[in-house]
Scaffold this motif. Sequence first.
Motif, PDB file in Angstrom:
ATOM      1  N   ASP A  83      37.830  41.967  40.294  1.00 36.58           N
ATOM      2  CA  ASP A  83      37.820  43.418  40.493  1.00 36.58           C
ATOM      3  C   ASP A  83      36.455  43.958  40.080  1.00 36.58           C
ATOM      4  OD1 ASP A  83      38.223  46.334  39.714  1.00 36.58           O
ATOM      5  OD2 ASP A  83      40.184  45.854  40.583  1.00 36.58           O
ATOM      6  N   SER A 121      39.448  35.999  42.434  1.00 41.71           N
ATOM      7  CA  SER A 121      39.274  37.338  43.021  1.00 41.71           C
ATOM      8  C   SER A 121      38.937  38.280  41.869  1.00 41.71           C
ATOM      9  CB  SER A 121      40.549  37.768  43.741  1.00 41.71           C
ATOM     10  OG  SER A 121      40.394  39.072  44.268  1.00 41.71           O
ATOM     11  N   THR A 169      43.387  40.475  49.458  1.00 44.21           N
ATOM     12  CA  THR A 169      42.362  40.145  48.453  1.00 44.21           C
ATOM     13  C   THR A 169      42.946  39.617  47.146  1.00 44.21           C
ATOM     14  OG1 THR A 169      42.365  42.442  47.662  1.00 44.21           O
ATOM     15  CG2 THR A 169      40.747  41.863  49.375  1.00 44.21           C
ATOM     16  N   SER A 170      44.268  39.591  47.014  1.00 44.02           N
ATOM     17  CA  SER A 170      44.882  39.032  45.792  1.00 44.02           C
ATOM     18  C   SER A 170      44.795  37.509  45.850  1.00 44.02           C
ATOM     19  CB  SER A 170      46.345  39.468  45.690  1.00 44.02           C
ATOM     20  OG  SER A 170      46.946  38.912  44.532  1.00 44.02           O
ATOM     21  N   LYS A 203      36.609  44.178  45.694  1.00 41.10           N
ATOM     22  CA  LYS A 203      36.790  42.819  45.188  1.00 41.10           C
ATOM     23  C   LYS A 203      35.609  41.915  45.552  1.00 41.10           C
ATOM     24  CE  LYS A 203      41.036  42.970  43.422  1.00 41.10           C
ATOM     25  NZ  LYS A 203      42.126  42.183  43.950  1.00 41.10           N
TER      26      LYS A 203
END
Length: 563
Positions: free
Chosen positions: A438, A436, A402-403, A367
Motif C-alpha cells: 500500500d 502487494s 491488487t490484493s 498499490k
Amino acid sequence: MPSAIGNYLFDTGKELVIGTSDGFYKYSKDSDKFFKYDAMNEAFNNNVGYEFMYTDPLDNIWIKRVISNKKDPNVQHWLLERYKYDGDSQAECLAAPFLPYADHIYSIGYVGDSCYIIGDQDGYVHYDEKIKKDFSIPYKALIRNVENIANDSILAGEAFEKKVLVLPYSERSIRIAFSAASYEYPEFLRFKTYMENNDDGWTDFRNETVKEYSNLSPGTYVFHVIAKNCYDNESQEATLTIKIIAPWYMSLWAVIFYVLVFALLIWLIVKAYTKKLIRDKQKLEQIVEQRTAEIRQQSKLIMEKNEEITEKNKSITDSIEYALHIQQAMLPLKDKIDNALPINFILYRPKDIVSGDYYWFAETDKKIIITAADCTGHGVPGAFMSMIGSQILTEIISDGITSADEILTNQNFRIRKALKQDTTENHDGMDMALCSIDKETHLVEYAGAKNPLIFIQNEEIQTIKADKQAIGGDQIQEDFHFTKHEIMPDGNTWFYMFSDGYEDQFGGPDGKKFKIKNLRELIFKIHNLPPEQQREILNTTIEEWIGPQGEQTDDIILMGFKL
C-alpha cells in the motif's frame, strides 16, 4: 578413621592398635583422636586392610592382611605373617609356612615350648617353631607327555627324558602335559609356559597342567615350562624341542619341481600366444586396409554433416538468443522498480540462455505489486512459461485485482485455463512469492505459492511460509484460495523473495545443497549493507559454492527491498 566399617581392635601387648582399610591407627589420649601409626605401617611395609592380629607370649605379632590381585583389584586373598617387632620401624617377617592355607586361618594359640595351635576351616594345625625347614629347596618342572589332539594318541611317553621330539606334518596339532616334583600341597602348583617361534611371550602362572597347539607350521619349536609351588618358589625350567617335518609336497625338491613346471607352462603359453598374435596381426592389416578406404569416404561424409550441424546449431542458438531479447523486454524496467522502491536489488542468474525464473512488477494508483516466480523447467520451456505468467499477471492487475491472495488465486485459475489443464495431460506451473504494498500506509500483503517470504525487522529475521499449492500444475484442491499475510514495516524493514535455485544449488567441499538455513544466515549477516553490496555478496557466495569445476543446476532469482 578412614571408614566406619571394617575396623579391628588389636592388643600388641604394649598398646591398643586398630587395623583399618588404610593400615594401622592408634588412639591418643591427649588429643582424644585416632591417628595413623606410621612406624608400625612402615615396619610392616603395607598400608592395607588387616583382619586379624595376635601377640603371643614371645612378643611375636601374627597378622592376617589382605592382598589384592594386581590384574584384577576386585579379587583379594589373605596372607598370614609373623613378625618380630620391637616397636620401631623395623620388623622381621616369616610368611612361608603359612602360604598354603592363609585364607582359612581364624585363630592362633601359644601352647608353650615354641609351639602353636592354629585354627583353620578344617580343624587345627600344629606349628613347632623349633622344627626348621628350608622352603626354597630346588625342584624340577616335568614334561609328562605329548598327545595328538586329533585322536588322543600318545606321541611321547610318561615323564620322558627326550630333548627333541620329531613329528610328521600329519601330527602337527599337539597337547603337552606337564607337572612338577613338588609334593607339598600339589593343588597349589601353578605353571607358566612359552613356545619359541609360536608364542609372543611367557604366560602368567596358572593352575592348568596342559597346553594345546593346533596346526603348527613345519619348523622347529622349543617349549618351556616353569612351576611355582605354594611357597612361591619357582622350579627349574623344563624344555622340549619339537620338530614338525614338512610333507614331501612342501619339500625343497617339490618347490623346485613346481617352479620348473610353472616356467614350462609359461613358456608354452607365451609361444602359443605369440603365434596367435602374428596371425591376428596379419588379419588386422588386411582389415585396416579395407577400413581405411571406408573411413576416408565416411570422413568426408562426416565433415559435410558436421558443417550442416554447425549451421543448424548456430541457427538454433541465434533463435534462443533472440528469444532472450524478447524475454528481457518483457521483464520490468529496473528504473521503474527503483522509482517505486528506491532501496532494492535483484540477483537474476539464468541457468541457460533464457530462464524459467522471472521477476515482475506493476504499479497502480494505490498499490505496488512485485513478485519472484519459478516456472516448471528451465531453458526454452521455462522461458515460455515465464512469458505466459508475466502476461497473465498484467491482465489480472488491469482487471483491478491488487490484493496479494486474490492475485495468486486468479493467476492459478487463468494458468490452468490457458494451458487447458482440466482436459489435457499438461502439468506445467510455477511457484511464486508476491507482495502487494500500500503506497499510503506501506502495509505489505504477502501470498506465496510454495515460495516463502523472509523479512528482517528490529534485527530479528522471520520467515512466512507459503501455501503448499503451486500455480497450475498438479492441483491438490481445484478451487484453492491462497492465504494473505500482512506485515507493517517500520522504516527499516527488509523483505526478500526468491526461487529455490539458490538454496538447492549443489557445491561446497562435500558437493551438497546450499540449503535454506545457510541462505537465511547469509541474508541476516548482510542485511544492513547497501543493496548493491548485498547483491554482489550473494552472487559471489553462490559462485564460490559452485566452484570452478561445478555447474549451475537451476535458474536463480533472489530480490530484496527495504521499507
